[in-house]
Design an enzyme around this catalytic site. Sequence first.
Site, PDB file in Angstrom:
ATOM      1  N   LYS A 179      26.902 -17.149  72.147  1.00 33.62           N
ATOM      2  CA  LYS A 179      25.929 -16.518  73.069  1.00 33.62           C
ATOM      3  C   LYS A 179      24.545 -16.775  72.475  1.00 33.62           C
ATOM      4  O   LYS A 179      24.120 -16.106  71.543  1.00 33.62           O
ATOM      5  CB  LYS A 179      26.209 -15.024  73.162  1.00 33.62           C
ATOM      6  CG  LYS A 179      25.743 -14.349  74.443  1.00 33.62           C
ATOM      7  CD  LYS A 179      24.263 -14.395  74.731  1.00 33.62           C
ATOM      8  CE  LYS A 179      23.423 -13.354  74.023  1.00 33.62           C
ATOM      9  NZ  LYS A 179      21.959 -13.526  74.262  1.00 33.62           N
ATOM     10  N   GLU A 254      23.356 -11.982  59.550  1.00 37.62           N
ATOM     11  CA  GLU A 254      22.200 -12.540  58.837  1.00 37.62           C
ATOM     12  C   GLU A 254      20.984 -11.986  59.554  1.00 37.62           C
ATOM     13  O   GLU A 254      20.718 -12.328  60.702  1.00 37.62           O
ATOM     14  CB  GLU A 254      22.219 -14.063  58.902  1.00 37.62           C
ATOM     15  CG  GLU A 254      23.351 -14.654  58.097  1.00 37.62           C
ATOM     16  CD  GLU A 254      23.520 -16.133  58.359  1.00 37.62           C
ATOM     17  OE1 GLU A 254      22.580 -16.762  58.871  1.00 37.62           O
ATOM     18  OE2 GLU A 254      24.593 -16.642  58.064  1.00 37.62           O
ATOM     19  N   CYS A 287      12.879 -16.217  59.350  1.00 36.56           N
ATOM     20  CA  CYS A 287      13.392 -15.027  58.669  1.00 36.56           C
ATOM     21  C   CYS A 287      13.194 -15.106  57.161  1.00 36.56           C
ATOM     22  O   CYS A 287      13.009 -14.099  56.499  1.00 36.56           O
ATOM     23  CB  CYS A 287      14.875 -14.846  58.997  1.00 36.56           C
ATOM     24  SG  CYS A 287      15.875 -16.282  58.586  1.00 36.56           S
ATOM     25  N   GLU A 382       9.171  -6.235  59.171  1.00 29.84           N
ATOM     26  CA  GLU A 382       9.097  -7.652  59.526  1.00 29.84           C
ATOM     27  C   GLU A 382       8.289  -7.822  60.817  1.00 29.84           C
ATOM     28  O   GLU A 382       8.583  -7.189  61.828  1.00 29.84           O
ATOM     29  CB  GLU A 382      10.516  -8.181  59.746  1.00 29.84           C
ATOM     30  CG  GLU A 382      10.552  -9.656  60.083  1.00 29.84           C
ATOM     31  CD  GLU A 382      11.951 -10.126  60.445  1.00 29.84           C
ATOM     32  OE1 GLU A 382      12.636  -9.434  61.231  1.00 29.84           O
ATOM     33  OE2 GLU A 382      12.362 -11.181  59.941  1.00 29.84           O
TER      34      GLU A 382
HETATM   35  P1  NDP Z   1      17.757  -9.899  68.268  1.00 31.86           P
HETATM   36  O1  NDP Z   1      18.521  -9.077  67.312  1.00 31.86           O
HETATM   37  O2  NDP Z   1      16.913  -9.223  69.267  1.00 31.86           O
HETATM   38  O3  NDP Z   1      18.745 -10.845  69.111  1.00 31.86           O
HETATM   39  C1  NDP Z   1      19.630 -11.734  68.496  1.00 31.86           C
HETATM   40  C2  NDP Z   1      20.737 -12.073  69.464  1.00 31.86           C
HETATM   41  O4  NDP Z   1      21.512 -10.909  69.755  1.00 31.86           O
HETATM   42  C3  NDP Z   1      20.243 -12.579  70.818  1.00 31.86           C
HETATM   43  O5  NDP Z   1      21.117 -13.568  71.290  1.00 31.86           O
HETATM   44  C4  NDP Z   1      20.304 -11.324  71.650  1.00 31.86           C
HETATM   45  O6  NDP Z   1      20.303 -11.571  73.028  1.00 31.86           O
HETATM   46  C5  NDP Z   1      21.598 -10.743  71.164  1.00 31.86           C
HETATM   47  N1  NDP Z   1      21.778  -9.318  71.455  1.00 31.86           N
HETATM   48  C6  NDP Z   1      20.835  -8.379  71.695  1.00 31.86           C
HETATM   49  N2  NDP Z   1      21.428  -7.176  71.906  1.00 31.86           N
HETATM   50  C7  NDP Z   1      22.763  -7.373  71.799  1.00 31.86           C
HETATM   51  C8  NDP Z   1      23.902  -6.520  71.900  1.00 31.86           C
HETATM   52  N3  NDP Z   1      23.789  -5.214  72.141  1.00 31.86           N
HETATM   53  N4  NDP Z   1      25.121  -7.052  71.718  1.00 31.86           N
HETATM   54  C9  NDP Z   1      25.269  -8.355  71.445  1.00 31.86           C
HETATM   55  N5  NDP Z   1      24.229  -9.229  71.351  1.00 31.86           N
HETATM   56  C10 NDP Z   1      22.990  -8.731  71.505  1.00 31.86           C
HETATM   57  O7  NDP Z   1      16.914 -10.912  67.411  1.00 31.86           O
HETATM   58  P2  NDP Z   1      15.857 -11.983  67.930  1.00 31.86           P
HETATM   59  O8  NDP Z   1      16.494 -12.909  68.893  1.00 31.86           O
HETATM   60  O9  NDP Z   1      14.623 -11.257  68.339  1.00 31.86           O
HETATM   61  O10 NDP Z   1      15.593 -12.813  66.600  1.00 31.86           O
HETATM   62  C11 NDP Z   1      14.682 -12.418  65.636  1.00 31.86           C
HETATM   63  C12 NDP Z   1      15.377 -11.713  64.497  1.00 31.86           C
HETATM   64  O11 NDP Z   1      16.370 -12.551  63.949  1.00 31.86           O
HETATM   65  C13 NDP Z   1      14.418 -11.432  63.357  1.00 31.86           C
HETATM   66  O12 NDP Z   1      14.663 -10.161  62.818  1.00 31.86           O
HETATM   67  C14 NDP Z   1      14.759 -12.496  62.352  1.00 31.86           C
HETATM   68  O13 NDP Z   1      14.423 -12.208  61.045  1.00 31.86           O
HETATM   69  C15 NDP Z   1      16.237 -12.611  62.538  1.00 31.86           C
HETATM   70  N6  NDP Z   1      16.729 -13.893  62.004  1.00 31.86           N
HETATM   71  C16 NDP Z   1      17.484 -13.887  60.870  1.00 31.86           C
HETATM   72  C17 NDP Z   1      17.911 -15.073  60.302  1.00 31.86           C
HETATM   73  C18 NDP Z   1      18.771 -15.070  59.074  1.00 31.86           C
HETATM   74  O14 NDP Z   1      19.431 -16.069  58.836  1.00 31.86           O
HETATM   75  N7  NDP Z   1      18.794 -14.030  58.280  1.00 31.86           N
HETATM   76  C19 NDP Z   1      17.544 -16.355  60.877  1.00 31.86           C
HETATM   77  C20 NDP Z   1      16.731 -16.253  62.057  1.00 31.86           C
HETATM   78  C21 NDP Z   1      16.348 -15.052  62.587  1.00 31.86           C
HETATM   79  P3  NDP Z   1      18.873 -11.610  73.797  1.00 31.86           P
HETATM   80  O15 NDP Z   1      18.194 -12.810  73.356  1.00 31.86           O
HETATM   81  O16 NDP Z   1      19.206 -11.652  75.217  1.00 31.86           O
HETATM   82  O17 NDP Z   1      18.162 -10.354  73.428  1.00 31.86           O
END
Ligand code: NDP
Length: 482
Positions: A179, A254, A287, A382
């Site tokens: 997803k 992550e 991140c 962050e």
């Molecule tokens: P989110 O947590 O908002 O979303 C991540 C994914 O989860 C998206 O596909 C999102 O869908 C989905 N999602 C949201 N709500 C749900 C739910 N209730 N159940 C299942 N899936 C859900 O993160 P962002 O997309 O905003 O990404 C940024 C974040 O990711 C930052 O905190 C960043 O640091 C972290 N990150 C961490 C990395 C690592 O390796 N540690 C690498 C890259 C980023 P939708 O897009 O539709 O909201």
Amino acid sequence: MSSATVAGHEVSTDHWIGGERVAGSERFEVITPIDGSVIAQVAAGGAHEADLAVAAAHAAAPGWAALGPVGRATLLTRLADLIDQNVERLAAVECADMAMLLESLRLRVIHRAAANFRNYAELAASYEERDWRSKGTWNRVQRMPAGPAAVITPWNAPFMLSTWKVAPALAAGCPVVLKPAEWSPLSCSLLADLTAQAGFPPGVFNVLQGTGEQAGAALVAHPMLRRISFTGSPETAREIGVAAARNLVPFTGELGGKGPLIVFEDADLDAAAAKAAGQYDDAGQVCLAGTRLLVQESVRDEFLERFHAAVDRHVLGDPRAPETTVSPLIHPEHLARVDGFVKRAVAAGDRLVRGGQPAGGLLYEPTLFEPRANDSEIVQREVFGPVLTFQTFADEAEAIALSNSTPYGLSGIVYTSSMGRADRVGRAVRAGVVWVNTFLVRDLTAPFGGIGISGLGREGGNYALDFYSDLKTLQILEGSVR
Ligand code: NDP
């Protein structure tokens, strides 16, 4: 079948389930951060599509497991080759979708995604089952594919980050339902096409498009899943963790970071300042970025002079232009979020040293704060944008204390010319990875993950293969079998 023409390339905007495109009834708009225009209307899945996708993965699981590591490795290697052959198309679509720098995608990021598949093809084929004798028995650790896995990914670097999870899951024998994030879902649709071209059996790789609230939530709650791997924010991880707990499904997360970039007085200050200015690359939507600059008091002025000179050389603009070094933020909502952090910091009395304003379209000025105190929101949370903080420290002990003073623990960067200090500080900084005098280079066999609210579990190398496998002990009484 629905598709969109993005950067001159046709991209399917449907789900990919059981080896077929599935349209669904609802759609959501995807914009390009380059000029804010709508570039695609993508299928918005829900419980029905999540059910179809997990059922397809479940049906494919026995055949995929039976292929064995070597059979799977052949397909994974073919997929890696296809990714390399399609770099221009993948890079152009990803650039339009999330505004990562085109040159960086073409030269580095997409090839890294191919390397993930190649690397896991090799690792899985040489992933040994351990044998030993004890207490009159012959023992063997068998590694069994766990079953269907859900992979949920964020909007930054969506292609590369998804392959980082999809590759080990497939290599270990787990069919995948991916997803992608709703703000940048297009390059993962191209990955589905490439798996078909490589000859993957139907249902082994599936893409469920849609929002987190609908598609994501329905997917992670599905009782037929055996693993969930998530990259995103700590807030979403908590929700996914609850869903995983209900079905007792192991999950890795992550999550976000607030990494320190520590500069000691014995460091190469030119290199340290250049790397600090480089934390604005990809508009800070990384991140692992070292967003808290911690500099030894004795070299404060020398460092800042070099840092400002390096930041002055940044070129904000269109990610397709070779001279651009800082690209637009992903989405107007994200720009408002970043700007909200900046405005609250100013209002709270943190000193704005440079930047602090939108710079046209979705661009945002590289921004630096000297916080009024270490508990300022701008230090502790962050931002995920081009916003850094600057603090000084007197000695090693204070540098370590400041480094470890947030709830995050994903990464750290240290600049020093002392081996002893590199080892001491490297051990003391609470993070899943610490780089000394470098950044972002990481061997694919190394473990990867966070501490604290930066993550649960480890991926990378055999650590990811372990996650996607059920480990079993087989114990046979010696002399009882022939
Ligand atoms: P989110 O947590 O908002 O979303 C991540 C994914 O989860 C998206 O596909 C999102 O869908 C989905 N999602 C949201 N709500 C749900 C739910 N209730 N159940 C299942 N899936 C859900 O993160 P962002 O997309 O905003 O990404 C940024 C974040 O990711 C930052 O905190 C960043 O640091 C972290 N990150 C961490 C990395 C690592 O390796 N540690 C690498 C890259 C980023 P939708 O897009 O539709 O909201």
